[in-house]
Each structure stands twice: as C-alpha cells, then as structure tokens.
Design a protein around this motif. Structure first.
Motif, mmCIF file in Angstrom:
data_model
loop_
_atom_site.group_PDB
_atom_site.id
_atom_site.type_symbol
_atom_site.label_atom_id
_atom_site.label_comp_id
_atom_site.label_asym_id
_atom_site.label_seq_id
_atom_site.Cartn_x
_atom_site.Cartn_y
_atom_site.Cartn_z
ATOM 1 N N LEU A 8 -47.491 -10.128 85.282
ATOM 2 C CA LEU A 8 -46.746 -9.512 84.193
ATOM 3 C C LEU A 8 -46.347 -10.578 83.179
ATOM 4 C CD1 LEU A 8 -45.758 -6.606 83.722
ATOM 5 C CD2 LEU A 8 -43.572 -7.300 84.706
ATOM 6 N N HIS A 9 -46.640 -10.314 81.908
ATOM 7 C CA HIS A 9 -46.267 -11.241 80.845
ATOM 8 C C HIS A 9 -45.465 -10.459 79.805
ATOM 9 C CE1 HIS A 9 -46.416 -14.740 78.284
ATOM 10 N NE2 HIS A 9 -46.924 -14.029 77.301
ATOM 11 N N LEU A 10 -44.196 -10.880 79.621
ATOM 12 C CA LEU A 10 -43.296 -10.165 78.721
ATOM 13 C C LEU A 10 -42.967 -11.037 77.522
ATOM 14 C CD1 LEU A 10 -40.769 -8.898 81.445
ATOM 15 C CD2 LEU A 10 -42.840 -7.743 80.609
ATOM 16 N N ARG A 11 -42.785 -10.402 76.383
ATOM 17 C CA ARG A 11 -42.425 -11.154 75.174
ATOM 18 C C ARG A 11 -41.375 -10.386 74.375
ATOM 19 N NH1 ARG A 11 -44.414 -14.945 71.810
ATOM 20 N NH2 ARG A 11 -46.253 -15.310 73.076
ATOM 21 N N LEU A 12 -40.351 -11.130 73.959
ATOM 22 C CA LEU A 12 -39.321 -10.586 73.055
ATOM 23 C C LEU A 12 -39.136 -11.614 71.961
ATOM 24 C CD1 LEU A 12 -36.137 -9.281 74.960
ATOM 25 C CD2 LEU A 12 -37.456 -8.069 73.217
ATOM 26 N N GLY A 13 -39.734 -11.430 70.790
ATOM 27 C CA GLY A 13 -39.685 -12.471 69.760
ATOM 28 C C GLY A 13 -40.331 -13.733 70.296
ATOM 29 N N THR A 16 -40.483 -15.606 76.179
ATOM 30 C CA THR A 16 -41.495 -15.024 77.074
ATOM 31 C C THR A 16 -41.047 -15.164 78.531
ATOM 32 O OG1 THR A 16 -42.752 -17.071 77.336
ATOM 33 C CG2 THR A 16 -43.404 -15.621 75.518
ATOM 34 N N LEU A 17 -41.520 -14.255 79.342
ATOM 35 C CA LEU A 17 -41.197 -14.284 80.768
ATOM 36 C C LEU A 17 -42.405 -13.827 81.572
ATOM 37 C CD1 LEU A 17 -38.765 -14.643 82.798
ATOM 38 C CD2 LEU A 17 -38.572 -12.160 82.743
ATOM 39 N N ASP A 18 -42.711 -14.579 82.635
ATOM 40 C CA ASP A 18 -43.823 -14.214 83.511
ATOM 41 C C ASP A 18 -43.317 -13.870 84.901
ATOM 42 O OD1 ASP A 18 -46.524 -14.784 82.119
ATOM 43 O OD2 ASP A 18 -45.224 -16.447 81.540
ATOM 44 N N ALA A 19 -43.971 -12.888 85.514
ATOM 45 C CA ALA A 19 -43.619 -12.513 86.884
ATOM 46 C C ALA A 19 -44.878 -12.055 87.595
ATOM 47 C CB ALA A 19 -42.586 -11.384 86.878
ATOM 48 N N ASP A 20 -45.035 -12.508 88.827
ATOM 49 C CA ASP A 20 -46.189 -12.109 89.618
ATOM 50 C C ASP A 20 -45.751 -12.097 91.085
ATOM 51 O OD1 ASP A 20 -48.789 -11.414 90.287
ATOM 52 O OD2 ASP A 20 -49.444 -13.495 90.445
ATOM 53 N N PHE A 21 -45.208 -10.970 91.539
ATOM 54 C CA PHE A 21 -44.723 -10.911 92.922
ATOM 55 C C PHE A 21 -44.574 -9.473 93.395
ATOM 56 C CE2 PHE A 21 -40.777 -11.401 90.335
ATOM 57 C CZ PHE A 21 -40.093 -10.253 90.731
ATOM 58 N N GLU A 22 -44.255 -9.346 94.684
ATOM 59 C CA GLU A 22 -44.060 -8.026 95.291
ATOM 60 C C GLU A 22 -42.669 -7.936 95.886
ATOM 61 O OE1 GLU A 22 -47.196 -7.826 98.133
ATOM 62 O OE2 GLU A 22 -48.675 -7.256 96.622
ATOM 63 N N VAL A 23 -42.147 -6.723 95.891
ATOM 64 C CA VAL A 23 -40.863 -6.454 96.533
ATOM 65 C C VAL A 23 -41.130 -5.484 97.680
ATOM 66 C CG1 VAL A 23 -38.607 -5.365 96.236
ATOM 67 C CG2 VAL A 23 -39.546 -6.813 94.413
ATOM 68 N N PRO A 24 -40.744 -5.853 98.900
ATOM 69 C CA PRO A 24 -41.022 -4.968 100.031
ATOM 70 C C PRO A 24 -40.266 -3.641 99.921
ATOM 71 C CG PRO A 24 -40.192 -7.117 100.771
ATOM 72 C CD PRO A 24 -40.042 -7.083 99.289
ATOM 73 N N ALA A 25 -40.811 -2.603 100.528
ATOM 74 C CA ALA A 25 -40.130 -1.310 100.557
ATOM 75 C C ALA A 25 -38.770 -1.470 101.212
ATOM 76 C CB ALA A 25 -40.977 -0.305 101.333
ATOM 77 N N ARG A 26 -37.786 -0.760 100.694
ATOM 78 C CA ARG A 26 -36.421 -0.711 101.232
ATOM 79 C C ARG A 26 -35.686 -2.035 101.164
ATOM 80 N NH1 ARG A 26 -35.812 3.660 105.580
ATOM 81 N NH2 ARG A 26 -37.277 5.193 104.827
ATOM 82 N N ILE A 32 -30.986 -13.361 89.936
ATOM 83 C CA ILE A 32 -29.986 -14.263 89.381
ATOM 84 C C ILE A 32 -30.652 -15.327 88.527
ATOM 85 C CG2 ILE A 32 -28.418 -13.871 91.334
ATOM 86 C CD1 ILE A 32 -29.040 -16.666 92.315
ATOM 87 N N GLY A 33 -29.844 -15.976 87.682
ATOM 88 C CA GLY A 33 -30.367 -17.023 86.812
ATOM 89 C C GLY A 33 -29.445 -17.207 85.623
ATOM 90 N N PRO A 34 -29.688 -18.272 84.837
ATOM 91 C CA PRO A 34 -28.802 -18.576 83.713
ATOM 92 C C PRO A 34 -28.761 -17.453 82.687
ATOM 93 C CG PRO A 34 -30.407 -20.344 84.077
ATOM 94 C CD PRO A 34 -30.793 -19.218 84.970
ATOM 95 N N SER A 35 -27.702 -17.451 81.894
ATOM 96 C CA SER A 35 -27.573 -16.493 80.795
ATOM 97 C C SER A 35 -28.749 -16.685 79.829
ATOM 98 C CB SER A 35 -26.244 -16.738 80.089
ATOM 99 O OG SER A 35 -26.101 -15.839 79.046
ATOM 100 N N GLY A 36 -29.349 -15.590 79.436
ATOM 101 C CA GLY A 36 -30.466 -15.665 78.495
ATOM 102 C C GLY A 36 -31.800 -15.987 79.140
ATOM 103 N N ALA A 37 -31.838 -16.095 80.464
ATOM 104 C CA ALA A 37 -33.085 -16.471 81.150
ATOM 105 C C ALA A 37 -34.089 -15.318 81.204
ATOM 106 C CB ALA A 37 -32.788 -16.952 82.565
ATOM 107 N N GLY A 38 -33.592 -14.081 81.074
ATOM 108 C CA GLY A 38 -34.523 -12.951 81.049
ATOM 109 C C GLY A 38 -34.335 -11.926 82.157
ATOM 110 N N LEU A 50 -39.415 -1.841 77.820
ATOM 111 C CA LEU A 50 -40.132 -2.928 77.154
ATOM 112 C C LEU A 50 -41.576 -2.927 77.648
ATOM 113 C CD1 LEU A 50 -40.154 -5.586 75.473
ATOM 114 C CD2 LEU A 50 -39.555 -6.780 77.593
ATOM 115 N N LYS A 51 -42.501 -2.802 76.701
ATOM 116 C CA LYS A 51 -43.918 -2.748 77.066
ATOM 117 C C LYS A 51 -44.408 -4.173 77.322
ATOM 118 C CE LYS A 51 -48.158 -0.855 74.978
ATOM 119 N NZ LYS A 51 -48.979 -2.050 75.170
ATOM 120 N N PRO A 52 -45.036 -4.432 78.462
ATOM 121 C CA PRO A 52 -45.531 -5.792 78.723
ATOM 122 C C PRO A 52 -46.656 -6.170 77.764
ATOM 123 C CG PRO A 52 -45.665 -4.404 80.710
ATOM 124 C CD PRO A 52 -45.291 -3.508 79.573
#
Ligand SMILES: Nc1ncnc2c1ncn2[C@@H]1O[C@H](COP(=O)(O)OP(=O)(O)OP(=O)(O)O)[C@@H](O)[C@H]1O
Length: 234
Positions: A8-13, A16-26, A32-38, A50-52
């Motif tokens: 996943l590649h996201l852009r706001l102006g 940019t933020l990238d994510a590539d992972f899975e979250v297990p069911a349940r 968490i992360g710094p303010s403004g980190a995304g 937000l459309k990727p």
C-alpha cells in the motif's frame, strides 16, 4: 488473515506512507507513532476515505480497495463521538441499525441490549447533553456494536477522558471485541493504551507503517524510530 495491506502506498500532498503487512483475525492492534507520522492517514485509507496511490487492501481475502466507505466491513469510532444532540441515547445508538430509525420491536430490543452491554441500562431516554463524556463514549460504542461489522477502527476515541475512565473504556472495548470475534485497530499517542488494549502494535514512523509486532517486546526494546518518540517516558 483478516486484514491485508498489500504494498500500500498512500500520498497526501508531500506526505507519503507505505504499508505492507497482515493483521490476524480477531487481533487487537495498537497503531502508535509520532504526531504527524500518518496514523490517521493509515486508518483513513483502510476506511476508504483516502484512495491509495497504489497497492491493495484485502479483507478476508476479498479486495476492498475500490469499495466506498459505507460498503466496507468496518465501523469507526473517532474522538468526537458524532452523537446527534437532539436524539436520545437510545435513538443515537439505533442509528447503528438504520438511519431512518424505523425499527421493529425486535430491533429496539437489540438496541436496549447493546445499551445495557455498555453500562447504560436505564439511561436510554437521555440526550447527550445530560450524559457525561464517558457515557457519551458508551453510546457511540453501542451504536458501533449494533452495526455488526467485523473490523473496528478506533482513532483516539477516548483521548478526552481522564486516565481511569479511558482505561475503563479500553477494557470494555477489548471485552466486546473479544466476545464478538471482531478485529480492532486503535490509534493512540499513549504507549500505555497499547499495553492495556493491544497484544500487537504497529509503529508508524518515517514514512512507513511496520508490521504488527508483540506490544510488550516492542515497547520493552523499541527500534530507534520508536525509542526517539517514546523518549524517557516509556
Ligand atoms: N490534506 C492534507 N494535505 C497534505 N498533507 C496532509 C493533509 N492532511 C494531513 N497531512 C499530512 O499528513 C501527515 C500525516 O497526518 P496524520 O494525521 O495521518 O498523522 P497522525 O500520525 O495521525 O498524527 P497525530 O498523531 O498528530 O494525529 C502529516 O504530516 C500531515 O501534515
């Protein structure tokens, strides 16, 4: 796997933020992360606001990247509870079933069960102004419960509450998520929220959302980007 973020590649102006992972069911996952980190940006993309730029979002193997927010299998709880001031607690909760509020007797009974579940039995006829901040949060939680969606997105929903009340609400949400077999992502500034609520944590920093890692181990031995953010307070 319940939720999969695929390259996943996201852009706001300029951001940019990238994510590539899975979250297990349940799973219950803190973000968490710094303010403004995304953190909010990541939730906005999962929710469909937000459309990727590229990549895909899958829920239980189904590609939901192109689905509008209302068609996604999720519900969202923000800090402002979005309660309507002119409606009672019962009516506000009932919006989770149908915005028209034309509900069958059986559906109204479900509303009352949900209100009791969040500790508001007997308070259903009050309007938000006659409820405390914590009680208003509980109404929003009941409404979310009545939506019966499998993924719960929480963006600092209890930040305005005092520490004891916030802890109570996090425990209640955790209990509900567990009992209903839901999956939950909770954005927070506070590592204590992660410890309390979420066995897994996603760190958002330096343009990337890292895969979920066990919360205790992560906070006990934080990677550099997280250590800088936690400072000496963790
Ligand atoms: N509409 C926008 N256009 C351009 N940049 C934006 C826009 N909205 C937010 N941003 C930027 O995107 C980045 C991520 O913001 P986001 O709100 O997701 O961070 P966050 O981690 O949730 O922060 P916080 O903890 O302070 O709520 C920030 O640097 C912000 O300045």
């Amino acid at each position: 796997m319940a939720l999969r973020l695929e390259q996943l590649h996201l852009r706001l102006g300029d951001f940019t933020l990238d994510a590539d992972f899975e979250v297990p069911a349940r799973a219950r996952v803190a973000v968490i992360g710094p303010s403004g980190a995304g953190k909010s940006t990541l939730l906005a993309a999962i929710a469909g606001f937000l459309k990727p730029e590229s990549g895909r979002i899958l829920w239980e193997g189904r590609d939901i990247t192109a689905l509008p927010p209302g068609k996604r299998p999720l519900s969202i709880l923000f800090q402002d509870n979005n309660l309507f001031p002119h409606l009672t607690a019962r009516q506000n909760a009932a919006l989770g079933i149908r915005p028209s509020l034309r509900l069958s007797d059986e559906e109204w009974a479900r509303v009352d069960t949900a209100l009791a579940r969040v500790g508001l039995a007997g308070l259903g006829d009050r309007r938000p102004a006659a409820l405390s901040g914590g009680q208003q949060g509980r109404v929003a939680l009941a409404r979310m419960l009545l939506r019966r969606r499998s993924l719960m997105l929480l963006d600092e929903p209890f930040a305005a509450l005092g520490p004891a009340l916030k802890a109570d609400m996090l425990d209640l949400v955790a209990e509900i998520v567990e009992a209903e077999g839901m999956t939950a992502l909770l954005v927070s500034h506070d590592p204590e929220d992660a410890r309390r609520f979420a066995p897994l944590t996603v760190v958002v920093a330096e343009g990337r959302a890292a895969p979920p890692a066990p919360t205790e181990a992560l906070l006990g031995n934080p990677p550099p980007a997280l250590a800088a953010y936690l400072g000496n307070g963790a």
